[in-house]
Motif scaffolding. Structure first.
Motif, PDB file in Angstrom:
ATOM      1  N   UNK A  70      -4.017  14.234 -11.994  1.00  0.00           N
ATOM      2  CA  UNK A  70      -3.528  14.441 -10.637  1.00  0.00           C
ATOM      3  C   UNK A  70      -2.043  14.761 -10.726  1.00  0.00           C
ATOM      4  N   UNK A  71      -1.542  15.607  -9.832  1.00  0.00           N
ATOM      5  CA  UNK A  71      -0.114  15.882  -9.762  1.00  0.00           C
ATOM      6  C   UNK A  71       0.350  15.703  -8.327  1.00  0.00           C
ATOM      7  N   UNK A  72       1.464  14.964  -8.185  1.00  0.00           N
ATOM      8  CA  UNK A  72       2.030  14.715  -6.859  1.00  0.00           C
ATOM      9  C   UNK A  72       3.495  14.341  -7.015  1.00  0.00           C
ATOM     10  N   UNK A  73       4.369  15.096  -6.361  1.00  0.00           N
ATOM     11  CA  UNK A  73       5.786  14.778  -6.391  1.00  0.00           C
ATOM     12  C   UNK A  73       6.038  13.494  -5.611  1.00  0.00           C
ATOM     13  N   UNK A  74       6.977  12.700  -6.074  1.00  0.00           N
ATOM     14  CA  UNK A  74       7.306  11.442  -5.401  1.00  0.00           C
ATOM     15  C   UNK A  74       7.649  11.700  -3.936  1.00  0.00           C
ATOM     16  N   UNK A  75       7.041  10.925  -3.052  1.00  0.00           N
ATOM     17  CA  UNK A  75       7.308  11.038  -1.630  1.00  0.00           C
ATOM     18  C   UNK A  75       6.600  12.176  -0.916  1.00  0.00           C
ATOM     19  N   UNK A  76       5.910  13.021  -1.668  1.00  0.00           N
ATOM     20  CA  UNK A  76       5.202  14.150  -1.069  1.00  0.00           C
ATOM     21  C   UNK A  76       3.819  13.680  -0.607  1.00  0.00           C
ATOM     22  N   UNK A  77       3.425  13.982   0.609  1.00  0.00           N
ATOM     23  CA  UNK A  77       2.120  13.543   1.095  1.00  0.00           C
ATOM     24  C   UNK A  77       0.958  14.418   0.622  1.00  0.00           C
ATOM     25  N   UNK A  78       1.232  15.356  -0.311  1.00  0.00           N
ATOM     26  CA  UNK A  78       0.214  16.275  -0.810  1.00  0.00           C
ATOM     27  C   UNK A  78       0.081  16.107  -2.317  1.00  0.00           C
ATOM     28  N   UNK A  79      -1.158  16.182  -2.814  1.00  0.00           N
ATOM     29  CA  UNK A  79      -1.415  16.107  -4.261  1.00  0.00           C
ATOM     30  C   UNK A  79      -2.448  17.159  -4.631  1.00  0.00           C
ATOM     31  N   UNK A  80      -2.464  17.479  -5.923  1.00  0.00           N
ATOM     32  CA  UNK A  80      -3.446  18.407  -6.473  1.00  0.00           C
ATOM     33  C   UNK A  80      -4.143  17.752  -7.647  1.00  0.00           C
ATOM     34  N   UNK A  81      -5.449  17.865  -7.684  1.00  0.00           N
ATOM     35  CA  UNK A  81      -6.181  17.478  -8.882  1.00  0.00           C
ATOM     36  C   UNK A  81      -6.013  18.641  -9.844  1.00  0.00           C
ATOM     37  N   UNK A  82      -5.479  18.366 -11.007  1.00  0.00           N
ATOM     38  CA  UNK A  82      -5.173  19.405 -11.970  1.00  0.00           C
ATOM     39  C   UNK A  82      -6.376  19.789 -12.820  1.00  0.00           C
ATOM     40  N   UNK A  83      -7.107  18.798 -13.294  1.00  0.00           N
ATOM     41  CA  UNK A  83      -8.206  19.060 -14.213  1.00  0.00           C
ATOM     42  C   UNK A  83      -9.097  17.838 -14.314  1.00  0.00           C
ATOM     43  N   UNK A  84     -10.334  18.078 -14.694  1.00  0.00           N
ATOM     44  CA  UNK A  84     -11.283  17.003 -14.959  1.00  0.00           C
ATOM     45  C   UNK A  84     -12.356  17.570 -15.868  1.00  0.00           C
ATOM     46  N   UNK A  85     -12.738  16.789 -16.864  1.00  0.00           N
ATOM     47  CA  UNK A  85     -13.783  17.229 -17.785  1.00  0.00           C
ATOM     48  C   UNK A  85     -14.513  16.018 -18.333  1.00  0.00           C
ATOM     49  N   UNK A  86     -15.807  16.197 -18.568  1.00  0.00           N
ATOM     50  CA  UNK A  86     -16.654  15.178 -19.180  1.00  0.00           C
ATOM     51  C   UNK A  86     -17.435  15.861 -20.291  1.00  0.00           C
ATOM     52  N   UNK A  87     -17.471  15.225 -21.450  1.00  0.00           N
ATOM     53  CA  UNK A  87     -18.218  15.769 -22.590  1.00  0.00           C
ATOM     54  C   UNK A  87     -19.675  15.997 -22.194  1.00  0.00           C
ATOM     55  N   UNK A  88     -20.230  17.107 -22.638  1.00  0.00           N
ATOM     56  CA  UNK A  88     -21.597  17.498 -22.255  1.00  0.00           C
ATOM     57  C   UNK A  88     -22.610  16.382 -22.505  1.00  0.00           C
ATOM     58  N   UNK A  89     -22.510  15.691 -23.608  1.00  0.00           N
ATOM     59  CA  UNK A  89     -23.464  14.627 -23.926  1.00  0.00           C
ATOM     60  C   UNK A  89     -23.340  13.386 -23.071  1.00  0.00           C
ATOM     61  N   UNK A  90     -22.315  13.319 -22.239  1.00  0.00           N
ATOM     62  CA  UNK A  90     -22.090  12.154 -21.381  1.00  0.00           C
ATOM     63  C   UNK A  90     -22.179  12.487 -19.894  1.00  0.00           C
ATOM     64  N   UNK A  91     -22.550  13.699 -19.565  1.00  0.00           N
ATOM     65  CA  UNK A  91     -22.681  14.069 -18.152  1.00  0.00           C
ATOM     66  C   UNK A  91     -23.926  13.416 -17.554  1.00  0.00           C
ATOM     67  N   UNK A  92     -23.885  13.257 -16.245  1.00  0.00           N
ATOM     68  CA  UNK A  92     -25.015  12.648 -15.545  1.00  0.00           C
ATOM     69  C   UNK A  92     -24.996  11.132 -15.552  1.00  0.00           C
ATOM     70  N   UNK A  93     -23.898  10.532 -16.021  1.00  0.00           N
ATOM     71  CA  UNK A  93     -23.786   9.072 -16.089  1.00  0.00           C
ATOM     72  C   UNK A  93     -22.783   8.513 -15.084  1.00  0.00           C
ATOM     73  N   UNK A  94     -22.221   9.362 -14.242  1.00  0.00           N
ATOM     74  CA  UNK A  94     -21.247   8.907 -13.254  1.00  0.00           C
ATOM     75  C   UNK A  94     -19.814   8.901 -13.748  1.00  0.00           C
ATOM     76  N   UNK A  95     -19.557   9.444 -14.933  1.00  0.00           N
ATOM     77  CA  UNK A  95     -18.208   9.450 -15.481  1.00  0.00           C
ATOM     78  C   UNK A  95     -17.289  10.342 -14.647  1.00  0.00           C
ATOM     79  N   UNK A  96     -17.750  11.524 -14.286  1.00  0.00           N
ATOM     80  CA  UNK A  96     -16.941  12.417 -13.454  1.00  0.00           C
ATOM     81  C   UNK A  96     -16.593  11.776 -12.128  1.00  0.00           C
ATOM     82  N   UNK A  97     -17.552  11.102 -11.533  1.00  0.00           N
ATOM     83  CA  UNK A  97     -17.326  10.408 -10.253  1.00  0.00           C
ATOM     84  C   UNK A  97     -16.287   9.289 -10.428  1.00  0.00           C
ATOM     85  N   UNK A  98     -16.378   8.548 -11.541  1.00  0.00           N
ATOM     86  CA  UNK A  98     -15.421   7.461 -11.799  1.00  0.00           C
ATOM     87  C   UNK A  98     -14.009   8.019 -11.994  1.00  0.00           C
TER      88      UNK A  98
END
Length: 183
Positions: A70-98
């Motif tokens: 996640x990226x967010x400047x201090x005091x800024x009310x806006x943020x951006x999710x920069x990236x997210x990845x889960x290894x193929x063998x571990x998908x479908x287990x709720x890791x991305x959601x966590x």
């Protein structure tokens, strides 16, 4: 925080995780992976918040099986999710959601009220997860992901203030830039 399966833990990412994160970055995004210098900059940025999920098998070295930032400047009310990845063998287990839930929780702790992300137009699993968290498709960036020429959906969600947040166990909202998830 969303519960993880036994044998996994979520923790803050450290610069020492760069090699493991880059391995996962390259297998998750073979045509448009970030460079090691870009990712290192993110891990060192005072505006970023990166987490990893790793294995915790007794007697074995931990292995990073997911990461998100996640990226967010201090005091800024806006943020951006920069990236997210889960290894193929571990998908479908709720890791991305966590991972995603942790980023949204951090956004709330920072006083963020609005979160944005980009998701590949050809990734319905990620789109469905974000929609489930209250994100809306607000724009399309043509041919954003290169060299594949795939459009990006820009998605947005409003976050309630910490005092307005839903009760535990209910869904709330959040963002992302790159995604290889399990939904």
């Amino acid at each position: 925080m969303t519960a993880l399966p036994d044998g996994l833990r979520l923790r803050p990412a450290h610069p020492q995780d760069l090699d493991d994160i880059m391995w996962l970055e390259h297998v998750s995004f073979p045509t448009d992976a970030w460079s090691a210098s870009q990712m290192s900059g993110e891990l060192y940025s005072p505006h970023g918040y990166y987490v990893v999920v790793e294995t915790v098998d007794e007697g074995a070295a931990p292995t990073v099986v997911g990461y998100a930032g996640l990226s967010s400047l201090a005091g800024n009310p806006v943020a951006d999710v920069q990236t997210i990845a889960v290894a193929a063998g571990h998908r479908g287990q709720g890791i991305g959601r966590a991972l995603f839930t942790e980023l949204l929780d951090e956004a709330r702790r920072r006083g963020v009220r609005e979160v944005f992300l980009e998701v590949r137009a050809d990734n319905p699993v990620a789109q469905a997860m974000y929609t489930g968290f209250g994100f809306e498709h607000i724009a399309t960036r043509p041919r954003y992901y290169q060299p594949d020429g795939v459009d990006a959906w820009v998605m947005r969600a409003e976050l309630p203030a910490a005092s307005d947040a839903p009760a535990a166990g209910t869904r709330s909202v959040g963002p992302i830039g790159q995604e290889a998830l399990d939904g």
